[in-house]
Design a protein around this motif. Structure first.
Motif, short mmCIF file in Angstrom:
data_model
loop_
_atom_site.label_atom_id
_atom_site.label_comp_id
_atom_site.label_asym_id
_atom_site.label_seq_id
_atom_site.Cartn_x
_atom_site.Cartn_y
_atom_site.Cartn_z
N TYR A 63 54.85 -30.44 48.71
CA TYR A 63 54.87 -31.12 50.40
C TYR A 63 54.84 -32.52 50.17
O TYR A 63 55.34 -32.81 51.06
N LYS A 64 53.43 -33.11 50.07
CA LYS A 64 53.83 -34.33 50.67
C LYS A 64 54.15 -35.36 49.41
O LYS A 64 54.72 -36.43 50.43
N ASP B 14 58.13 -35.18 51.59
CA ASP B 14 57.36 -35.56 52.94
C ASP B 14 57.82 -37.04 52.33
O ASP B 14 58.60 -37.68 52.76
N ARG C 154 61.70 -38.30 51.44
CA ARG C 154 62.32 -38.29 53.35
C ARG C 154 61.88 -39.39 53.70
O ARG C 154 62.62 -39.92 54.40
N ARG C 155 60.84 -39.82 53.75
CA ARG C 155 60.10 -40.74 54.56
C ARG C 155 60.93 -42.14 53.85
O ARG C 155 61.51 -43.19 54.56
N GLY D 298 50.76 -41.41 56.58
CA GLY D 298 51.89 -41.05 56.20
C GLY D 298 53.19 -41.68 57.55
O GLY D 298 53.99 -40.94 57.28
N THR E 176 54.07 -25.46 54.99
CA THR E 176 54.54 -26.17 54.53
C THR E 176 55.98 -26.36 54.42
O THR E 176 56.15 -26.97 53.90
N ARG F 235 54.21 -30.87 61.39
CA ARG F 235 53.46 -32.07 60.55
C ARG F 235 52.36 -32.34 60.07
O ARG F 235 51.45 -32.32 61.09
#
Lengths: 186, 213
Positions: free
Chosen positions: A88-89, A92, A95-96, A183, B155, B212
């Motif tokens: 997930y991280k 993420d 994507r960022r 994040g 998730t 999120r």
């Protein structure tokens, strides 16, 4: 590592996490340290082209593991839980990054060339003190006293003049806010 | 910052967590949401006047059972989606079953019914309002469900948001049952389901924004 030792390895890590969740700080420290090594290897394999991101992402993930540790169900395999959080991280972050690169592509390429100096691999580019400064006082002080100076709840309460429950809430919310800052979603 | 320092920081102080945090979070979020939803129903819609008589009819209990089983299945779904790496298992099947049962019953009812009764069974007297009222009653529940999930670690954000909306819609339907005068299976199969679909879609839209971490 063959299957059986992987299995006992998982059992040991799981026991350390469960002891940590029950309040054993030393076991929890051992758990996080081993996780650090596993996750670093995991992210290195997946971010060959972005070695600079590895340590940042690793720290973000460790903070997420910590903040979400209450979502681990003892009946669940530990690997599945950690893997889902790491993935997930990772997604993420990618994507960022792609979003950022769409915004200022040409500039980034130059600066990145210089940004990749030979920093110690175990050091991320972000500076904890700088992030802590952005937190409101009722979150910053409990984190500094309890998490950085290692005071107990009662000692931290005495040092700051805050109530014990405010200290606990402050640490909890502060670490969540820190994760959001890490994040880039402040 | 060195990663070792971060690890030291995270492992110092109180690292224990209270047991059943996940369960407690759902109890608080859905408890407050349910109370608000019931109050909203009583103040704006009121109970159906013939509630006592209606409670003797099997169809009344079928409606309640439909909403309750959908709520139970979606609660399991949401709870699993809130824990990283937890398998969904049979939760999607459990979710589909009440829908299939109500659609099957509706189809049978329509087939058996005399042709001139079919429109009445499908549209009842309140089809224009029913989905909107269910969606309205679902709003506090959706807020409660999203609050509960946002303190956990989903998730798959869109799916977790949709499942939260479905849960809110199903619980709101249970609340709505004591107001709604409609008793025909075809009506429930279409308009109740539409009412549940609205918060589900809203949840799917809100999920990626609000969940999120």
């Amino acid at each position: 590592m063959d299957n059986e030792s992987a299995h006992t390895h998982e059992q040991r890590l799981r026991a350390a996490l469960l002891a940590g969740l029950a309040g054993d700080g030393a076991a929890y420290h051992g758990f996080l340290k081993e996780m650090t090594a596993h996750l670093r290897a995991y992210f290195r394999r997946r971010l060959r082209g972005l070695p600079d991101e590895v340590e940042d992402l690793l720290q973000e993930t460790l903070l997420a593991l910590h903040n979400q540790r209450h979502t681990y169900d003892a009946a669940q395999p530990l690997t599945a839980w950690v893997h889902a959080i790491a993935k997930y991280k990772l997604i993420d972050m990618l994507r960022r990054r792609s979003h950022r690169e769409q915004l200022h592509e040409p500039l980034d390429e130059h600066t990145e060339l210089f940004a990749s100096a030979d920093l110690d691999a175990a050091e991320a580019r972000r500076d904890l003190a700088m992030y802590l400064d952005q937190l409101p006082q009722q979150q910053r002080l409990p984190i500094i006293h309890m998490k950085l100076q290692g005071l107990s709840v009662a000692e931290a309460a005495a040092a700051t003049g805050m109530s014990e429950s405010a200290i606990k809430v402050g640490v909890h919310r502060g670490l969540k806010a820190l994760a959001a800052l890490f994040g880039g979603q402040s | 910052m060195k990663t070792d320092e971060l690890v030291n920081m995270l492992a110092s102080g109180n690292v224990g967590v209270e047991p059943h945090v996940v369960e407690r979070r759902f109890m608080i979020g859905l408890g407050v949401g349910s109370i608000a939803s019931v109050l909203l129903m009583i103040t704006t819609l009121g109970l159906r006047p013939d509630l006592i008589e209606a409670a003797r009819l099997p169809m009344f209990w079928f409606k309640c059972a439909f909403a309750a089983s959908l709520a139970a299945a979606s609660l399991v779904m949401v709870a699993r989606l809130s824990r990283p790496g937890a398998p969904l298992g049979r939760a999607p099947t459990a979710l589909a079953s009440p829908l299939l049962v109500v659609w099957l019953l509706a189809a049978l009812t329509l087939v058996i019914a005399a042709p001139e009764q079919r429109a009445e069974m499908l549209f009842g007297d309140t089809w224009t309002l029913c989905p909107l009222l269910i969606a309205m009653l679902a709003m506090p529940l959706l807020a409660g469900a999203l609050w509960a999930v946002s303190g956990l670690a989903p998730t798959r954000l869109r799916l977790a948001g949709a499942a939260s909306g479905l849960l809110a819609g199903a619980l709101a339907t249970l609340v709505y049952c004591v107001h709604c005068p409609e008793m025909a299976a075809p009506f429930i199969a279409v308009w109740y389901v539409a009412g549940i679909a609205l918060p589900t879609v809203l949840g799917a839209l809100l999920g990626p924004r609000l969940l999120r971490w």
